[in-house]
Design a protein around this motif. Structure first.
Motif, short mmCIF file in Angstrom:
data_model
loop_
_atom_site.label_atom_id
_atom_site.label_comp_id
_atom_site.label_asym_id
_atom_site.label_seq_id
_atom_site.Cartn_x
_atom_site.Cartn_y
_atom_site.Cartn_z
N THR A 124 -12.47 -8.92 -0.62
CA THR A 124 -11.15 -9.18 -0.03
C THR A 124 -11.26 -9.97 1.28
OG1 THR A 124 -11.18 -7.04 1.11
CG2 THR A 124 -10.11 -7.11 -1.04
N ARG A 137 -6.97 -3.45 -1.09
CA ARG A 137 -8.44 -3.37 -1.10
C ARG A 137 -8.96 -2.20 -1.94
NH1 ARG A 137 -11.55 -0.43 1.99
NH2 ARG A 137 -13.68 -1.14 2.40
N ARG A 149 -13.84 -4.93 8.89
CA ARG A 149 -12.53 -4.26 8.90
C ARG A 149 -12.54 -2.98 9.72
NH1 ARG A 149 -10.92 -0.28 5.81
NH2 ARG A 149 -8.70 -0.06 5.37
N SER A 155 -12.64 -9.10 4.07
CA SER A 155 -12.30 -8.27 5.23
C SER A 155 -13.53 -7.63 5.86
CB SER A 155 -11.29 -7.20 4.81
OG SER A 155 -11.86 -6.39 3.80
N ASN A 211 -15.01 -5.14 0.89
CA ASN A 211 -14.76 -6.02 2.03
C ASN A 211 -15.15 -7.46 1.71
OD1 ASN A 211 -13.89 -3.81 3.40
ND2 ASN A 211 -15.60 -3.73 4.86
N GLU A 268 0.84 -1.20 0.00
CA GLU A 268 0.00 0.00 0.00
C GLU A 268 0.87 1.25 0.00
OE1 GLU A 268 -3.44 0.18 0.49
OE2 GLU A 268 -3.96 -1.88 1.03
N ASN A 285 -5.82 -3.14 6.93
CA ASN A 285 -5.68 -4.05 5.78
C ASN A 285 -4.72 -5.19 6.10
OD1 ASN A 285 -7.39 -2.41 4.39
ND2 ASN A 285 -5.89 -1.62 2.95
N SER A 292 -6.31 -7.73 3.74
CA SER A 292 -6.98 -7.12 2.58
C SER A 292 -6.13 -6.04 1.93
CB SER A 292 -8.34 -6.57 2.99
OG SER A 292 -8.18 -5.58 4.01
N VAL A 293 -4.81 -6.25 1.97
CA VAL A 293 -3.93 -5.28 1.30
C VAL A 293 -4.33 -5.15 -0.17
CG1 VAL A 293 -1.55 -5.00 0.49
CG2 VAL A 293 -2.00 -5.52 2.90
#
Lengths: 435, 435
Positions: free
Chosen positions: B322, A327, B327, B324, B319, A124, A319, A324-325
């Motif tokens: 991914t 995202r 989150r 997540s 979300n 990110e 993340n 969820s990098v």
């Protein structure tokens, strides 16, 4: 509680501000994210020990040592400038670290390399603090306005320039004097060029345009003028026309081409941007669905910038924690959707103009000037002739109807070549009431 | 491309706006998220077929059919009101659907049940459109300002009330007349109580306070007054005091207690909130790190609200894609960190006040009134006595220094009991210049 470890390169004003924010808000961030965000290491060539309140933060004089530290999850770059900042950022990305930066010069010039590398390495890049200081403008544009075609961007994005113009307006003091005073008080840099000549604003506009339109652009593509030629008399005349002078970034999306410009602008007093005073920034978007949105706050400063950097850190930490990098694409469009777009040549711009012509006080001057304007299809809305002195030049001030920039350039070249004209004409573009 | 399927309950103004936003922005959302966001089903008791431009969207008259549809990922509730909206939302959550709603009445009253159920079932609840319409204020507060203790919230959060006050200010027309006109033009509801009596604003303030302070609060906890008693003469006097009258939501965080109030307020003209005109909203936060931030835009309307609902949908879709979900806690604090807080009793408020006393024009009235004020430790900053007519009461208008609300209540009760006082005194709180 999961811990996310932050490494900070650059412990100057903004860097120490970030450290203070993370320290002051540690408990709050835990209550909000369920994560422990820990400043683990600081790299700075100029300090030999960390102030004691920061506890067991490791200190190094070598950024490479921090970048190579396997404990560090997120590298924050707060040294500014292009080099060595770019090298540090690229090395951090290559080492698989997420990066947060407030460096608008770096992103507007080298963003393409940086974001491409980040996409390649699956990390990110956060840059909320690069535009509008503490104002969450990047997140608003990227996520809050995600369901909009952005039709225009307008903004006051440099606090120093706005501070100077505000004091010139409120106190009638000349530019040089306010600047000197601002420098003494620490509101302006020793070399104020980036701030007062619009370059810093162009950096920020380039970042916003990239995200708003999904286009490749650097600040070099943006027509940029500053405020150093504005005189108190211009501010006085602006007031008579019901306007205030602001250094604006302006971009309009015309579909097949986009405007991109930074210059002093006469803003009608009823427009919200005219009310933005002092060191504050404001960014105004028009979206095809949402209509007009404006975000306002402190565009610089230790703690506001620290607040924005910390928000990026938390975002990335969430993340990391949820796996969820990636995202949200950092530039709001997927990398493959970012393309080249045509920038509207300045000559094709049309808007109303303000002219201040310095002329010898002789009969026939106004007639000569208005003859030239008329030949170039520039129609005058009003004329003010003031400050008639015993000797020396007088100011002839005009407000035109909407005119074409190319015609204005030609007309002013002819006007300035007249024998009776004593100095280059000052030209200020006027924002229309309903924009 | 992964598809996320949206079910929409309520195809009225906002619901059809959302459908239009999703249709118009489908390609843009794909380029930004890499996801196909598809409106798959609509439930509305009043329509028998979908307008043709929406293509193959399924239509049902039974919300339960939509909620039970295993194809639907996200249920959007846009019918408003408490019931059956709450049942639909709770059922959707129980069925494992993520929920997006614009329903501020529902959230401010039943939010506790709804967010608890969502946490239990591991689903998201998006509500960006519930406060400030298209303005991304919820996201800004929850994520952009995450590293701040929020010290105060102030805002113009009801476009109808602000529209009415703006026209009263600009045109000098009485409240009733502007309201009637606004109703005819569709800017005000047939029953305008929620808008003009501050209730809708209190709903929104309750939502923001919950998130800003991590506290349990409903709109019933908020001292709420409207604007229906404001007369053109008050607006006129406000102007003489350098102020404009706005319906403000105000909350200040005093640590061990928090203010929570909605009422007409005299706002100094230099304050940015004084410049917010017409149907626009603006929300002003002060954070301990970021300082002052203001967000401005259209607080209602089909497309702006659709823009905010769509932003929530995209957020949740990302979300889902991914993995997540959860989150970011919807109320900005983790559920277990949200606690009860003491609300400052209104009697403990202190601020400057405006009084308009209707009195018989006899000698000694001002002396009687000022005697009462002085007994209650209320100090007068200035007095205006105007509108002296042949017969009938006159207005005595006062601006006080900072005074205690409990003293003001007692003093006004005594003043209103005077024989010479002809009507209940109008009291408007004044915002101080630097707030």
């Amino acid at each position: 509680m999961k811990e996310i470890r932050v490494g900070l390169i650059g412990f100057g004003t903004v860097g120490s501000g970030l450290a203070e924010v993370l320290l002051a808000q540690q408990e709050r961030l835990e209550k909000r994210s369920g994560l422990r965000i820990r400043l683990a290491k600081v790299a700075d060539i100029n300090i030999s020990e960390m102030p004691p309140q920061f506890g067991d933060v490791a200190l190094t004089n070598d950024a490479a040592d921090l970048i190579g530290d396997p404990e560090i999850d997120i590298v924050v770059e707060l040294i500014g400038g292009i080099q060595p900042a770019k090298t540090f950022v690229m090395n951090a990305i290559a080492a698989g670290k997420h990066v947060v930066t407030a460096n608008k010069a770096l992103l507007s010039q080298e963003g393409r390399d940086i974001f491409a590398a980040a996409a390649r390495h699956g990390v990110e890049v956060g840059f909320e603090a690069s535009v509008g200081g503490g104002i969450p403008v990047i997140k608003a544009l990227r996520e809050g306005l995600v369901a909009n075609k952005i039709l225009s961007i307008m903004g006051i994005m440099n606090g120093t320039a706005n501070y100077i113009l505000t004091r010139m307006t409120d106190e009638g003091i000349p530019f040089d004097e306010v600047l000197r005073d601002a420098q003494q008080q620490g509101f302006a840099e020793a070399d104020p060029t980036y701030d007062v000549e619009g370059i810093d604003t162009a950096h920020k506009l380039a970042i916003l345009m990239t995200m708003a339109y999904g286009m490749n652009i650097t600040h070099n593509d943006i027509a940029t003028e500053g405020i150093s030629r504005i005189e108190p008399v211009d501010i006085e005349f602006a007031r008579e026309f019901g306007c205030r002078i602001k250094l604006l970034a302006i971009s309009r999306n015309h579909g097949d081409h986009v405007e991109a410009r930074v210059h002093a602008t006469m803003v009608p007093e009823r427009h919200l941007l005219a009310s933005i005073s002092g060191a504050f920034n404001a960014i105004h978007f028009t979206g095809d669905m949402v209509g007009n949105v404006l975000l306002y706050g402190l565009g610089a400063g230790k703690m506001p910038t620290g607040s924005a950097v910390a928000a990026d850190i938390v975002d990335i930490a969430r993340n990391i924690a949820t796996g969820s990098v990636g995202r949200v694409p950092p530039l709001s469009y997927l990398p493959e959707e970012i393309s080249d777009r045509k920038i509207t040549p300045m000559e094709e711009l049309s808007c109303p103009y303000y002219f201040r012509i310095s002329a010898v006080d002789k009969p026939g001057v106004l007639s000569a000037v208005s003859g030239i304007l008329s030949q170039h299809d520039i129609s005058i809305e009003s004329v003010i002739q003031k400050g008639r002195k015993q000797s020396g030049p007088v100011s002839i001030v005009m407000r035109t109807h909407t005119a074409l920039e190319s015609s204005v350039s030609k007309a002013l070249a002819e006007i300035d070549a007249l024998d009776v004209v004593a100095a280059p004409t000052v030209k200020i573009r006027i924002l229309e009431e309903d924009e």
